[in-house]
Design a protein around this motif. Structure first.
Motif, PDB file in Angstrom:
ATOM      1  N   LEU A  24     -10.481 -58.364 -89.832  1.00 37.78           N
ATOM      2  CA  LEU A  24      -9.127 -58.361 -90.379  1.00 37.78           C
ATOM      3  C   LEU A  24      -8.966 -57.231 -91.383  1.00 37.78           C
ATOM      4  O   LEU A  24      -7.957 -56.509 -91.375  1.00 37.78           O
ATOM      5  N   GLU A  25      -9.947 -57.050 -92.236  1.00 34.12           N
ATOM      6  CA  GLU A  25      -9.846 -56.024 -93.268  1.00 34.12           C
ATOM      7  C   GLU A  25      -9.851 -54.619 -92.681  1.00 34.12           C
ATOM      8  O   GLU A  25      -9.163 -53.721 -93.178  1.00 34.12           O
ATOM      9  N   SER A  26     -10.605 -54.430 -91.603  1.00 35.71           N
ATOM     10  CA  SER A  26     -10.606 -53.124 -90.954  1.00 35.71           C
ATOM     11  C   SER A  26      -9.223 -52.814 -90.384  1.00 35.71           C
ATOM     12  O   SER A  26      -8.683 -51.719 -90.581  1.00 35.71           O
ATOM     13  N   ALA A  27      -8.637 -53.790 -89.694  1.00 36.02           N
ATOM     14  CA  ALA A  27      -7.300 -53.584 -89.136  1.00 36.02           C
ATOM     15  C   ALA A  27      -6.274 -53.388 -90.243  1.00 36.02           C
ATOM     16  O   ALA A  27      -5.403 -52.513 -90.148  1.00 36.02           O
ATOM     17  N   ARG A  28      -6.371 -54.176 -91.297  1.00 40.10           N
ATOM     18  CA  ARG A  28      -5.406 -54.065 -92.395  1.00 40.10           C
ATOM     19  C   ARG A  28      -5.479 -52.688 -93.045  1.00 40.10           C
ATOM     20  O   ARG A  28      -4.456 -52.088 -93.377  1.00 40.10           O
TER      21      ARG A  28
END
Length: 297
Positions: A262-266
């Motif tokens: 999630l953090e990579s996409a965000r």
């Protein structure tokens, strides 16, 4: 509510809301509408919906009040602000927030509504513009099961999958889990297509290969062709997706759960936003990989 079709107020007529409200009106419900930008309400007004000058005014004479707005701060203001929905709605009304918002805010709205003899459901949706247009949304509901049963005929006008997830806030938690899955999926699609393009593969053929195997899915089918065509027109704005991912991050972090995918996409989407792509569709993630390769040393 009487045996007649309940009257409905619909607040928020954006990319998805205008379709959702249109289905309700087409089914014969009287419809009161409000949108912050009045121009977006003119099509429904022209068909006979009553355009109101505030969310509270729209809610005041409705059996069911539905909201589909942008941010948790918008939800807070229109529900709990002075003259807002909770204050203005008549006793016995059911309030349904379909915005992707904060679970804790959904709990606060439910409590405030109950104190005034109202029922409140958090019922965010998945399916994007096409799902809204075709009345095939997946609707995740938190709140009282009895209130859900009362409004189920109206929800069925907008969605094909309607699931009661639990008490107030549970619908929002379900939507944040949904957005976490989408974030990882979008990252995989964009990176796979970026890799295929960088090594010189035909992307049309690549989409056919992916669509014929286990990588196939609704997001690939709907957004893969748009990615390779460079069509970044929004069915769902990047800025709204970044908001959703931020909510999911905060809820997970509060529970000690790291979500590195999630953090990579965000992070990638946030960079696109800062570069001016906030109002592009989520398929614009491919642009994050468009920089030319570095020369080999």
């Amino acid at each position: 509510m009487s045996d007649m079709k309940p009257s409905v107020a619909f607040i928020g007529l954006g990319i998805m809301g205008r379709h959702m409200a249109g289905h309700i009106f087409a089914a014969g419900h009287s419809l009161r509408i409000y949108n912050r930008s009045p121009g977006s309400a003119q099509a429904l007004r022209g068909r006979g919906a009553v355009l109101c000058d505030s969310a509270g005014a729209a809610a005041a004479e409705a059996d069911i009040v539905i909201t589909m707005v942008g941010l948790p701060s918008d939800v807070d203001g229109i529900y709990l602000g002075a003259g807002g929905i909770v204050e203005a709605a008549r006793a016995g009304a059911v309030l349904i927030d379909m915005t992707t918002s904060s679970p804790s805010l959904a709990v606060r709205i439910a409590a405030a509504a109950a104190a005034r003899g109202l029922s409140a459901l958090d019922a965010p949706v998945s399916g994007g513009e096409f799902g809204a247009r075709d009345a095939r949304l997946s609707i995740m509901v938190g709140g009282d099961a009895g209130a859900l049963e009362r409004v189920m005929p109206v929800l069925r006008l907008m969605g094909s999958t309607i699931t009661h997830m639990g008490e107030a806030g549970a619908g929002q938690h379900a939507k944040l889990a949904n957005q976490t899955v989408i974030a990882g999926t979008m990252l995989g699609i964009a990176e796979g297509l970026a890799y295929a393009g960088r090594v010189g593969l035909d992307l049309e053929k690549m989409l056919a290969v992916l669509g014929g195997g286990v990588a196939n899915g609704a997001l690939l089918a709907a957004l893969g062709p748009k990615m390779i065509a460079g069509d970044f027109t929004a069915g769902f704005f990047i800025e709204h997706f970044v908001k959703d991912m931020g909510l999911a991050h905060a809820e997970a972090a509060a529970r000690g759960l790291p979500l590195p995918g999630l953090e990579s996409a965000r992070s990638q989407y946030a960079k696109l936003m800062s570069g001016g792509a906030a109002r592009d569709g989520t398929q614009a993630l491919l642009k994050a990989y468009a920089a030319p390769p570095k020369a080999e040393l």
